[in-house]
Design an enzyme around this catalytic site. Structure first.
Site, PDB file in Angstrom:
ATOM      1  N   THR A   1     -11.564 -10.933  -7.649  1.00 30.00           N
ATOM      2  CA  THR A   1     -12.958 -10.978  -7.176  1.00 30.00           C
ATOM      3  C   THR A   1     -13.325 -12.402  -6.782  1.00 30.00           C
ATOM      4  OG1 THR A   1     -15.274 -10.534  -7.756  1.00 30.00           O
ATOM      5  CG2 THR A   1     -13.871 -11.296  -9.552  1.00 30.00           C
ATOM      6  N   HIS A   2     -14.320 -12.506  -5.872  1.00 37.79           N
ATOM      7  CA  HIS A   2     -14.868 -13.818  -5.490  1.00 37.79           C
ATOM      8  C   HIS A   2     -16.233 -14.019  -6.120  1.00 37.79           C
ATOM      9  CE1 HIS A   2     -12.509 -11.959  -2.208  1.00 37.79           C
ATOM     10  NE2 HIS A   2     -11.849 -13.095  -2.293  1.00 37.79           N
TER      11      HIS A   2
ATOM     12  N   ARG B   1      -4.885  -5.459 -11.624  1.00 41.08           N
ATOM     13  CA  ARG B   1      -5.760  -6.306 -10.800  1.00 41.08           C
ATOM     14  C   ARG B   1      -7.044  -5.494 -10.587  1.00 41.08           C
ATOM     15  NH1 ARG B   1      -4.378  -5.534  -5.046  1.00 41.08           N
ATOM     16  NH2 ARG B   1      -2.635  -6.957  -5.220  1.00 41.08           N
TER      17      ARG B   1
ATOM     18  N   GLN C   1     -10.173   0.087  -9.097  1.00 39.42           N
ATOM     19  CA  GLN C   1     -11.453  -0.201  -8.432  1.00 39.42           C
ATOM     20  C   GLN C   1     -12.644   0.075  -9.349  1.00 39.42           C
ATOM     21  OE1 GLN C   1     -10.256   2.696  -5.664  1.00 39.42           O
ATOM     22  NE2 GLN C   1      -9.811   1.253  -3.996  1.00 39.42           N
TER      23      GLN C   1
ATOM     24  N   ARG D   1     -13.169  -6.662   5.559  1.00 45.25           N
ATOM     25  CA  ARG D   1     -13.639  -8.020   5.201  1.00 45.25           C
ATOM     26  C   ARG D   1     -15.046  -8.243   5.777  1.00 45.25           C
ATOM     27  NH1 ARG D   1      -9.413  -7.068   3.159  1.00 45.25           N
ATOM     28  NH2 ARG D   1     -10.939  -6.307   1.680  1.00 45.25           N
TER      29      ARG D   1
ATOM     30  N   ASP E   1      -1.385  -1.727  -4.262  1.00 48.40           N
ATOM     31  CA  ASP E   1      -2.810  -1.689  -3.913  1.00 48.40           C
ATOM     32  C   ASP E   1      -3.381  -0.321  -4.251  1.00 48.40           C
ATOM     33  OD1 ASP E   1      -2.554  -4.196  -2.838  1.00 48.40           O
ATOM     34  OD2 ASP E   1      -2.978  -3.607  -0.771  1.00 48.40           O
ATOM     35  N   MET E   2      -4.691  -0.267  -4.477  1.00 48.42           N
ATOM     36  CA  MET E   2      -5.356   1.037  -4.587  1.00 48.42           C
ATOM     37  C   MET E   2      -6.106   1.282  -3.280  1.00 48.42           C
ATOM     38  SD  MET E   2      -5.598   3.664  -6.506  1.00 48.42           S
ATOM     39  CE  MET E   2      -5.382   3.370  -8.260  1.00 48.42           C
TER      40      MET E   2
ATOM     41  N   ALA F   1     -13.030  -1.435  -1.792  1.00 52.63           N
ATOM     42  CA  ALA F   1     -13.315  -1.826  -0.405  1.00 52.63           C
ATOM     43  C   ALA F   1     -13.552  -0.647   0.538  1.00 52.63           C
ATOM     44  CB  ALA F   1     -12.152  -2.666   0.126  1.00 52.63           C
TER      45      ALA F   1
ATOM     46  N   LYS G   1       0.854  -1.182   0.000  1.00 48.74           N
ATOM     47  CA  LYS G   1       0.000   0.000   0.000  1.00 48.74           C
ATOM     48  C   LYS G   1       0.897   1.241   0.000  1.00 48.74           C
ATOM     49  CE  LYS G   1      -4.085  -1.634   2.533  1.00 48.74           C
ATOM     50  NZ  LYS G   1      -4.343  -2.565   1.480  1.00 48.74           N
TER      51      LYS G   1
HETATM   52  C1  LIG Z   1      -6.754 -10.303  -4.586  1.00 44.42           C
HETATM   53  C2  LIG Z   1      -7.542  -9.127  -4.083  1.00 44.42           C
HETATM   54  C3  LIG Z   1      -6.911  -7.906  -3.911  1.00 44.42           C
HETATM   55  C4  LIG Z   1      -7.650  -6.791  -3.488  1.00 44.42           C
HETATM   56  N1  LIG Z   1      -7.044  -5.553  -3.437  1.00 44.42           N
HETATM   57  C5  LIG Z   1      -7.788  -4.453  -3.208  1.00 44.42           C
HETATM   58  C6  LIG Z   1      -7.251  -3.138  -3.343  1.00 44.42           C
HETATM   59  O1  LIG Z   1      -6.081  -2.954  -3.669  1.00 44.42           O
HETATM   60  N2  LIG Z   1      -8.072  -2.078  -3.105  1.00 44.42           N
HETATM   61  C7  LIG Z   1      -9.404  -2.237  -2.774  1.00 44.42           C
HETATM   62  O2  LIG Z   1     -10.118  -1.229  -2.615  1.00 44.42           O
HETATM   63  N3  LIG Z   1      -9.929  -3.470  -2.601  1.00 44.42           N
HETATM   64  C8  LIG Z   1      -9.172  -4.577  -2.821  1.00 44.42           C
HETATM   65  N4  LIG Z   1      -9.744  -5.826  -2.698  1.00 44.42           N
HETATM   66  C9  LIG Z   1     -11.094  -5.978  -2.096  1.00 44.42           C
HETATM   67  C10 LIG Z   1     -12.202  -5.760  -3.121  1.00 44.42           C
HETATM   68  O3  LIG Z   1     -12.283  -4.402  -3.473  1.00 44.42           O
HETATM   69  C11 LIG Z   1     -13.571  -6.215  -2.578  1.00 44.42           C
HETATM   70  O4  LIG Z   1     -13.887  -5.466  -1.444  1.00 44.42           O
HETATM   71  C12 LIG Z   1     -13.649  -7.684  -2.222  1.00 44.42           C
HETATM   72  O5  LIG Z   1     -12.937  -8.467  -3.125  1.00 44.42           O
HETATM   73  C13 LIG Z   1     -15.125  -8.178  -2.223  1.00 44.42           C
HETATM   74  O6  LIG Z   1     -15.690  -8.013  -3.484  1.00 44.42           O
HETATM   75  P1  LIG Z   1     -15.929  -9.214  -4.522  1.00 44.42           P
HETATM   76  O7  LIG Z   1     -15.343  -8.782  -5.820  1.00 44.42           O
HETATM   77  O8  LIG Z   1     -15.417 -10.469  -4.001  1.00 44.42           O
HETATM   78  O9  LIG Z   1     -17.478  -9.216  -4.792  1.00 44.42           O
HETATM   79  P2  LIG Z   1     -18.735  -9.270  -3.839  1.00 44.42           P
HETATM   80  O10 LIG Z   1     -19.900  -9.022  -4.733  1.00 44.42           O
HETATM   81  O11 LIG Z   1     -18.547  -8.365  -2.658  1.00 44.42           O
HETATM   82  O12 LIG Z   1     -18.740 -10.745  -3.330  1.00 44.42           O
HETATM   83  C14 LIG Z   1     -19.047 -11.856  -4.173  1.00 44.42           C
HETATM   84  C15 LIG Z   1     -19.192 -13.074  -3.287  1.00 44.42           C
HETATM   85  O13 LIG Z   1     -17.919 -13.409  -2.727  1.00 44.42           O
HETATM   86  C16 LIG Z   1     -18.052 -13.790  -1.376  1.00 44.42           C
HETATM   87  N5  LIG Z   1     -17.343 -12.820  -0.508  1.00 44.42           N
HETATM   88  C17 LIG Z   1     -16.860 -11.604  -0.875  1.00 44.42           C
HETATM   89  N6  LIG Z   1     -16.239 -11.002   0.163  1.00 44.42           N
HETATM   90  C18 LIG Z   1     -16.351 -11.863   1.194  1.00 44.42           C
HETATM   91  C19 LIG Z   1     -15.912 -11.832   2.544  1.00 44.42           C
HETATM   92  N7  LIG Z   1     -15.238 -10.790   3.038  1.00 44.42           N
HETATM   93  N8  LIG Z   1     -16.196 -12.884   3.330  1.00 44.42           N
HETATM   94  C20 LIG Z   1     -16.870 -13.957   2.855  1.00 44.42           C
HETATM   95  N9  LIG Z   1     -17.311 -14.054   1.582  1.00 44.42           N
HETATM   96  C21 LIG Z   1     -17.055 -13.028   0.774  1.00 44.42           C
HETATM   97  C22 LIG Z   1     -19.519 -13.814  -1.069  1.00 44.42           C
HETATM   98  O14 LIG Z   1     -19.988 -15.120  -1.306  1.00 44.42           O
HETATM   99  C23 LIG Z   1     -20.098 -12.849  -2.078  1.00 44.42           C
HETATM  100  O15 LIG Z   1     -21.428 -13.132  -2.392  1.00 44.42           O
HETATM  101  C24 LIG Z   1      -9.021  -6.937  -3.150  1.00 44.42           C
HETATM  102  C25 LIG Z   1      -9.652  -8.173  -3.322  1.00 44.42           C
HETATM  103  C26 LIG Z   1      -8.943  -9.248  -3.804  1.00 44.42           C
HETATM  104  C27 LIG Z   1      -9.666 -10.552  -4.006  1.00 44.42           C
END
Ligand SMILES: Cc1cc2nc3c(=O)[nH]c(=O)nc-3n(C[C@H](O)[C@H](O)[C@H](O)COP(=O)(O)OP(=O)(O)OC[C@H]3O[C@@H](n4cnc5c(N)ncnc54)[C@H](O)[C@@H]3O)c2cc1C
Length: 308
Positions: A228-229, A182, A161, A291, A132-133, A187, A98
């Protein structure tokens, strides 16, 4: 934005709760779900297990917004040490930092100097250094840092983002440096003036930005990483990659440690490149609250840990 998310992100900024939470054993226990441990050795050990499944790793030492220059020096020195561990480990492991952890609030020039030192070492051992952003106020400066780094060190990646209205223009502005991006949803707690308040708009933007990156990837101009998840979104992107003629090796999927683990394994077994971001360190409060905010139902894990 959901009320639960807004409240949790506001609580993330409370120094009082930060002090309280980090002293409470039951909160520490609850963090185990998202991080293998506070020590870098815990993270490296967990990464070896992921390696056995064919997954790579991105490591990050938690901490942000340092206020004393010596702390930024210490973070830089820590990562220089960590690169030595990585080089010896045989892991497909990379580092994500960061900018405010390297003193961006104090001095742009000093932060850039630290990043140059890390990018040089990371490149020397064949790794990608990730930036990171953070919150919206840092976006312009982070883009400047990235451009400066990318000119000297091709193997540097940047998080962008999808919830920000400006990201589409920012992405286009970076295409000339053949960026490694990425893409994440975002977040932080941002106002509607700069970020989409409705999740469906963020998701739509995520898809459109990814589509653009995949098109550029097929032309050799961009390396897209989907951070993303969101499995439904990923399935659509995998189909778009095929449609654009981008091979499975031209993009990656990155997820956080402890989240959607079965899907991470499945995607890997289907031939995708999957990396897991592992966090370590003691400054986990703000990161942990983010988280919880992503899925307010996670607060239940804290309650369960409190009950033992
Ligand atoms: C590798 C990586 C690097 C990242 N780097 C940054 C960054 O540099 N700057 C930044 O602003 N953000 C970062 N993030 C966080 C990102 O912005 C999101 O807040 C986070 O990934 C949740 O969003 P999602 O895309 O998973 O989608 P969502 O729509 O939020 O989630 C999709 C599904 O994933 C699952 N899920 C998501 N989050 C969680 C959790 N915390 N606990 C349990 N299940 C969950 C749930 O089943 C949900 O329905 C990063 C995320 C990842 C994966």
């Amino acid at each position: 934005m959901s009320i639960g998310r807004t409240i949790l992100l506001k609580l993330a900024d409370s120094p009082f709760l930060n002090r309280q939470a980090t002293q409470r054993a039951f909160v520490k226990r609850a963090t185990k779900r998202f991080m293998p441990g506070e020590a870098p050795e815990d993270a490296l050990r967990a990464a070896q297990l992921l390696k056995a499944e064919g997954r790579g790793t991105v490591f990050t030492k938690l901490g942000e917004n340092i206020v004393v220059p010596a702390d930024a020096d210490a973070v830089r020195d820590h990562y220089l040490w960590f690169f030595d561990q990585l080089a010896a480990s045989g892991l497909d492991g990379h580092v994500s930092v960061k900018p405010t952890q390297l003193g961006l609030d104090l001095s742009y020039e000093q932060c850039l100097a630290h990043l140059f030192a890390l990018a040089a070492r990371s490149e020397a051992i064949g790794k990608i250094l990730w930036i990171d952003m953070e919150g919206y106020v840092y976006v312009d400066r982070t883009l400047r840092l990235y451009r400066a780094l990318k000119e000297r060190h091709p193997r540097v990646g940047l998080a962008m983002q999808a919830y920000l209205r400006r990201t589409q223009a920012d992405l286009e502005g970076l295409m000339d440096v053949h960026p490694i991006i990425r893409l994440v949803k975002g977040a932080y707690n941002e106002p509607a003036a700069v970020a989409f308040p409705v999740k469906a708009d963020t998701n739509r933007n995520y898809f459109d930005l990814s589509d653009r990156m995949l098109q550029a990837a097929a032309a050799g101009m961009c390396t897209p990483i989907f951070g993303t998840h969101d499995i439904e979104l990923l399935n659509r992107l995998i189909a778009r990659a095929k449609a654009h003629g981008a091979s499975d090796k031209q993009y990656e999927i990155h997820m956080l440690y402890g989240i959607r683990d079965a899907d991470q394994r499945r995607l890997r077994s289907e031939g995708r490149t999957v990396k897991t971001l592992i966090s370590y360190g003691s400054a986990w409060y703000k990161w942990y609250m983010r988280r919880l905010a992503e899925r307010p139902a996670n607060v239940w894990f804290v309650v369960k840990s409190m009950l033992g």
